[in-house]
Design an enzyme around this catalytic site. Structure first.
Site, short mmCIF file in Angstrom:
data_model
loop_
_atom_site.label_atom_id
_atom_site.label_comp_id
_atom_site.label_asym_id
_atom_site.label_seq_id
_atom_site.Cartn_x
_atom_site.Cartn_y
_atom_site.Cartn_z
N ASP A 1 0.81 -1.21 0.00
CA ASP A 1 0.00 0.00 0.00
C ASP A 1 0.85 1.27 0.00
O ASP A 1 0.40 2.32 0.45
CB ASP A 1 -0.91 0.00 1.23
CG ASP A 1 -0.12 -0.10 2.53
OD1 ASP A 1 0.77 -0.97 2.62
OD2 ASP A 1 -0.38 0.68 3.46
N GLU B 1 2.72 2.42 14.68
CA GLU B 1 4.08 1.88 14.51
C GLU B 1 5.04 2.58 15.45
O GLU B 1 5.21 3.80 15.39
CB GLU B 1 4.56 2.04 13.05
CG GLU B 1 6.02 1.59 12.90
CD GLU B 1 6.52 1.48 11.46
OE1 GLU B 1 5.71 1.59 10.52
OE2 GLU B 1 7.74 1.27 11.30
N LYS C 1 -6.47 0.06 6.44
CA LYS C 1 -5.28 0.27 7.26
C LYS C 1 -5.05 1.75 7.52
O LYS C 1 -5.26 2.57 6.64
CB LYS C 1 -4.06 -0.30 6.54
CG LYS C 1 -2.79 -0.18 7.36
CD LYS C 1 -1.55 -0.34 6.54
CE LYS C 1 -0.85 0.98 6.42
NZ LYS C 1 0.54 0.88 5.93
N TYR D 1 7.28 6.56 5.08
CA TYR D 1 6.49 5.76 4.14
C TYR D 1 5.82 6.63 3.11
O TYR D 1 5.34 7.68 3.43
CB TYR D 1 5.43 4.94 4.89
CG TYR D 1 5.70 3.48 4.74
CD1 TYR D 1 5.36 2.84 3.55
CD2 TYR D 1 6.34 2.75 5.73
CE1 TYR D 1 5.63 1.50 3.37
CE2 TYR D 1 6.60 1.42 5.56
CZ TYR D 1 6.25 0.79 4.38
OH TYR D 1 6.52 -0.52 4.19
N SER E 1 2.15 -8.86 8.41
CA SER E 1 1.58 -7.94 7.42
C SER E 1 2.77 -7.12 6.93
O SER E 1 2.90 -5.94 7.26
CB SER E 1 0.52 -7.05 8.07
OG SER E 1 0.10 -6.06 7.15
N LYS F 1 -1.73 -4.17 13.97
CA LYS F 1 -0.46 -4.25 13.24
C LYS F 1 0.61 -3.58 14.10
O LYS F 1 0.95 -2.41 13.90
CB LYS F 1 -0.61 -3.58 11.88
CG LYS F 1 0.62 -3.69 11.01
CD LYS F 1 0.29 -3.54 9.53
CE LYS F 1 1.57 -3.39 8.73
NZ LYS F 1 1.41 -3.57 7.31
N GLU G 1 -2.73 0.38 13.49
CA GLU G 1 -1.26 0.34 13.40
C GLU G 1 -0.59 1.58 14.00
O GLU G 1 -0.35 2.56 13.30
CB GLU G 1 -0.84 0.19 11.92
CG GLU G 1 0.67 0.13 11.75
CD GLU G 1 1.13 0.02 10.29
OE1 GLU G 1 0.27 0.00 9.38
OE2 GLU G 1 2.35 -0.07 10.08
#
Ligand code: 13P
Length: 394
Positions: A69, A223, A181, A394, A332, A263, A221
């Site tokens: 993604d 992170e 997500k 990202y 994932s 996640k 998620e």
């Protein structure tokens, strides 16, 4: 769709706690007018049954998620690493390679797509969504709009994307997506500040409620970035704080826990810490954190790879599956599934088949790790190469 309606009934007279004997309570009830207690509905929308089914099918034994993604900008970085221009044609060709890998559905239960990919087709006109359905892989969609600086914080960021999210989710559902997500980040070297943690947790919870309301299983998620030179204990401490807050706000927003997936980052030392931790230590700390914070109602924990090498990510997952867990513990991965594929492909049509085989090798290795049966034998040097980049975006 069946409408499930769970209601907490209004407290009856016996509910007036701490008032002593029944006789005293009866006296009180005669003299004090009954308290009006609002009936509070526990959220259960029209999609509840479907959400639970979707989450269960993604969290199925020996399978995990292929994350592809990347936004157009990040996909551009991937393509640039093999000397390709960041054009729609090249992005489509790369995603076609990944999504049409024969037999992928044996190891992969869901694929997270970027919006552009959700609406794309193969060069001979088959929708990517249909390619996935054919392999019994659930199509998913990244719905956040990326990170921006968080004013008032310690150089931290927050994740945008709540505006218009409900209508976007409804559109994505129509297009075939069944899960979503939202990735936000927490930086240990930047604090993390209480403000950044609260913002991350609140944003995730609002997103999760909106996604569920529109039929998409939310992947939650936060992170915790690998950046930093801290020890594993510090990561454990921060992860516990972050997940406590995330679950607090998920509950506040009446999110159905049976219809979400998590996640998380694995609990590891910072990438610049002087010592590396073994897969056993990482598994021990990560599971300790999850068992303290994640209710067993949650069906699946689907880890991100976060810059670990392909092999590290697989070994760590394997170590976590050496004894039964309350949830499906799986993967994932984006970088830890795509690295070798990209290098094998090099943008050449004649390399597509061998690149697809290398994707299957990684997917199978992680499938074995999900089942706790991965040995690490026969891995090549590419799989062992670390992918951590300081300050990676990202
Ligand atoms: P990585 O496995 O590269 O950390 O991917 C994280 C992610 O959120 C992609 O969806």
């Amino acid at each position: 769709m069946a409408m499930v309606s769970l209601k907490l009934s209004a407290p009856s007279s016996q509910w007036i706690a701490g008032e002593g004997s029944f006789a005293r309570r009866s006296r009180l009830l005669r003299t004090v007018p009954p308290r009006r207690v609002a009936v509070r509905s526990i959220r259960a929308g029209s999609y509840t049954d479907e959400l639970v089914q979707t989450a269960k099918s993604i969290a199925s034994p020996g399978r995990g998620i292929l994350a592809i993604d990347e936004s157009n900008a990040t996909c551009g970085k991937r393509l640039d690493s093999i000397g390709l221009d960041n054009t729609e044609e090249n992005r489509q060709a790369y995603r076609q390679l990944l999504l049409t890998t024969p037999g992928l559905g044996e190891y992969i239960s869901g694929a997270i797509l970027f919006e552009e990919t959700l609406y794309q087709s193969t060069t001979d006109g088959k929708k990517f969504v249909d390619c996935l359905r054919q392999e019994k892989i659930m199509p998913g969609i990244k719905v956040d709009k990326g990170l921006v600086p968080l004013p008032g914080s310690n150089n931290e960021s927050w994740c945008q994307g709540l505006d218009g999210l409900a209508s976007r989710c409804a559109e994505y559902y129509k297009q075939g997506a069944r899960f979503a997500k939202w990735r936000t980040v927490v930086s240990i070297p930047c604090g993390p500040s209480a403000l950044a943690v609260k913002e991350a947790a609140w944003g995730l919870a609002r997103y999760a409620a909106i996604a569920q309301d529109n039929g998409l299983v939310p992947i939650v998620e936060p992170e915790i970035l690998l950046d930093g030179d801290h020890a594993i204990e510090r990561t454990l401490e921060v992860a516990e704080k972050v997940w406590a807050e995330v679950f607090y706000y998920l509950a506040e927003n009446n999110v159905v826990f049976e219809g979400i997936l998590l996640k998380p980052s694995m609990v590891t030392p910072g990438a610049e810490h002087k010592e590396k931790a073994s897969p056993e230590t990482i598994a021990k700390c990560t599971l300790k954190m999850l068992k303290r914070r994640v209710p067993p109602a949650v069906p699946g924990i689907m880890f991100l790879s976060g810059g670990q090498s392909e092999m590290e990510a697989t070994l760590n997952l394997n170590a976590m599956n050496q004894s039964p867990n309350p949830w499906h513990v799986s993967f994932s991965y984006a970088r830890a599934l795509q690295n070798t594929v990209l290098k094998t492909w090099q943008g050449c049509p004649e390399n597509v088949e061998v690149a697809q085989k290398s994707l299957l090798v990684r997917a199978k290795a992680n499938s074995l790790a999900q089942l706790g049966r991965y040995s690490g034998e026969g891995e090549n040097e590419e799989a062992k190469a670390g992918m951590f980049q300081k300050g990676y975006t990202y």
